[in-house]
Design a protein around this motif. Sequence first.
Motif, PDB file in Angstrom:
ATOM      1  N   VAL A  25      -4.889 -18.898 -33.508  1.00  0.00           N
ATOM      2  CA  VAL A  25      -3.767 -18.188 -34.120  1.00  0.00           C
ATOM      3  C   VAL A  25      -2.554 -18.183 -33.200  1.00  0.00           C
ATOM      4  O   VAL A  25      -1.411 -18.258 -33.655  1.00  0.00           O
ATOM      5  CB  VAL A  25      -4.184 -16.744 -34.488  1.00  0.00           C
ATOM      6  N   VAL A  26      -2.796 -18.067 -31.894  1.00  0.00           N
ATOM      7  CA  VAL A  26      -1.749 -18.213 -30.885  1.00  0.00           C
ATOM      8  C   VAL A  26      -2.195 -19.329 -29.958  1.00  0.00           C
ATOM      9  O   VAL A  26      -3.293 -19.269 -29.395  1.00  0.00           O
ATOM     10  CB  VAL A  26      -1.524 -16.897 -30.106  1.00  0.00           C
ATOM     11  N   ASP A  27      -1.341 -20.354 -29.816  1.00  0.00           N
ATOM     12  CA  ASP A  27      -1.768 -21.594 -29.173  1.00  0.00           C
ATOM     13  C   ASP A  27      -0.859 -21.931 -27.992  1.00  0.00           C
ATOM     14  O   ASP A  27       0.220 -22.506 -28.157  1.00  0.00           O
ATOM     15  CB  ASP A  27      -1.735 -22.717 -30.216  1.00  0.00           C
ATOM     16  N   ASN A  28      -1.299 -21.542 -26.783  1.00  0.00           N
ATOM     17  CA  ASN A  28      -0.619 -21.938 -25.551  1.00  0.00           C
ATOM     18  C   ASN A  28       0.863 -21.541 -25.553  1.00  0.00           C
ATOM     19  O   ASN A  28       1.745 -22.354 -25.273  1.00  0.00           O
ATOM     20  CB  ASN A  28      -0.766 -23.448 -25.337  1.00  0.00           C
ATOM     21  N   VAL A  29       1.129 -20.273 -25.837  1.00  0.00           N
ATOM     22  CA  VAL A  29       2.507 -19.781 -25.942  1.00  0.00           C
ATOM     23  C   VAL A  29       3.001 -19.304 -24.574  1.00  0.00           C
ATOM     24  O   VAL A  29       2.341 -18.507 -23.906  1.00  0.00           O
ATOM     25  CB  VAL A  29       2.605 -18.639 -26.968  1.00  0.00           C
ATOM     26  N   SER A  30       4.170 -19.785 -24.193  1.00  0.00           N
ATOM     27  CA  SER A  30       4.804 -19.385 -22.935  1.00  0.00           C
ATOM     28  C   SER A  30       6.280 -19.064 -23.196  1.00  0.00           C
ATOM     29  O   SER A  30       6.961 -19.814 -23.898  1.00  0.00           O
ATOM     30  CB  SER A  30       4.726 -20.495 -21.886  1.00  0.00           C
ATOM     31  N   PHE A  31       6.751 -17.967 -22.658  1.00  0.00           N
ATOM     32  CA  PHE A  31       8.182 -17.664 -22.643  1.00  0.00           C
ATOM     33  C   PHE A  31       8.407 -16.481 -21.714  1.00  0.00           C
ATOM     34  O   PHE A  31       7.475 -15.777 -21.331  1.00  0.00           O
ATOM     35  CB  PHE A  31       8.726 -17.369 -24.050  1.00  0.00           C
ATOM     36  N   THR A  51       2.667 -11.563 -34.954  1.00  0.00           N
ATOM     37  CA  THR A  51       2.071 -10.244 -34.728  1.00  0.00           C
ATOM     38  C   THR A  51       0.879 -10.332 -33.788  1.00  0.00           C
ATOM     39  O   THR A  51       0.673  -9.455 -32.939  1.00  0.00           O
ATOM     40  CB  THR A  51       1.671  -9.591 -36.065  1.00  0.00           C
ATOM     41  N   THR A  52       0.094 -11.408 -33.891  1.00  0.00           N
ATOM     42  CA  THR A  52      -1.005 -11.587 -32.936  1.00  0.00           C
ATOM     43  C   THR A  52      -0.458 -11.726 -31.520  1.00  0.00           C
ATOM     44  O   THR A  52      -1.014 -11.173 -30.569  1.00  0.00           O
ATOM     45  CB  THR A  52      -1.857 -12.817 -33.304  1.00  0.00           C
ATOM     46  N   LEU A  53       0.648 -12.445 -31.375  1.00  0.00           N
ATOM     47  CA  LEU A  53       1.285 -12.549 -30.055  1.00  0.00           C
ATOM     48  C   LEU A  53       1.714 -11.169 -29.570  1.00  0.00           C
ATOM     49  O   LEU A  53       1.483 -10.828 -28.395  1.00  0.00           O
ATOM     50  CB  LEU A  53       2.489 -13.484 -30.116  1.00  0.00           C
ATOM     51  N   PHE A  54       2.307 -10.366 -30.427  1.00  0.00           N
ATOM     52  CA  PHE A  54       2.670  -8.991 -30.045  1.00  0.00           C
ATOM     53  C   PHE A  54       1.433  -8.208 -29.617  1.00  0.00           C
ATOM     54  O   PHE A  54       1.482  -7.425 -28.662  1.00  0.00           O
ATOM     55  CB  PHE A  54       3.354  -8.284 -31.215  1.00  0.00           C
ATOM     56  N   ASN A  55       0.327  -8.397 -30.320  1.00  0.00           N
ATOM     57  CA  ASN A  55      -0.909  -7.699 -29.955  1.00  0.00           C
ATOM     58  C   ASN A  55      -1.396  -8.120 -28.573  1.00  0.00           C
ATOM     59  O   ASN A  55      -1.965  -7.311 -27.831  1.00  0.00           O
ATOM     60  CB  ASN A  55      -1.989  -7.950 -31.001  1.00  0.00           C
ATOM     61  N   LEU A  56      -1.175  -9.373 -28.215  1.00  0.00           N
ATOM     62  CA  LEU A  56      -1.529  -9.842 -26.874  1.00  0.00           C
ATOM     63  C   LEU A  56      -0.569  -9.267 -25.833  1.00  0.00           C
ATOM     64  O   LEU A  56      -0.993  -8.821 -24.753  1.00  0.00           O
ATOM     65  CB  LEU A  56      -1.490 -11.368 -26.819  1.00  0.00           C
TER      66      LEU A  56
END
Length: 255
Positions: A19-25, A44-49
Amino acid sequence: MTTRLVASGLSKSFSGTTVVDNVSFTVDAGQIVGLIGPNGAGKTTLFNLLSGVLKPDSGSLAVNGVDATSLPPYRLSRLGLVRTFQLARELDKLTVLENVQLAARDNTGETLAGALFRPGAARAAERATTTRAREVLALVSLSAHESKPAATLSGGQKKLLELARCLMAEADTILLDEIAAGVAPHLVEEIAVLIQRLNRDHGKTFVIIEHNVGFIRNLSSRVVVMASGKVLAEGSFDHVAADPAVVASYLGQAA
């Protein structure tokens, strides 16, 4: 410039689906960063992380220079990062003022030792907390509702109450999950002005998930576009809006 948040290679899967795949920022102090993308992009999954609701399968997170990869939400709040939710999570039977008071970072009266052995200090802390909570309610234009049960607020006012609790927690970085969704147009404009004022006058840094493209265009100094769990593009709104991949995956739909 101080860096508030660094996400490095964050990934999260559920039942074999990534659902979230190797996100960087990164997010620097004083920025308002818009996080946009189609439904199911993983926002939203990124926010949860980022907020400690979920732990990543891989990757890392730093908040104000501290490794926060596996920290729970209350520890992240202590580091200065808090969030709101798509659906406001007020304590509906408590008053608006009480909802904000409960978000205070330190309250001597809430500890057993403070209540039993330092009653004077506990009372002074309670008065200070109440004073600060009223200042925050004035800031978000909810002073007239302080004695009302939180359940009586409109949907937009509940979004403002969540933002008030973030301010009461003394956070310097606030993640806003669709704060304008389902809100009356006049209140959306008030919320946008408030975010700008908190950013400009109070030094608050924001990351905002929002499907209202105009809201993001007017507020954001930088935009991150997600699609299929990945970062598709990043930069100014005009830069990402001119990217053919962004237009094809999202802005063409949203226009």
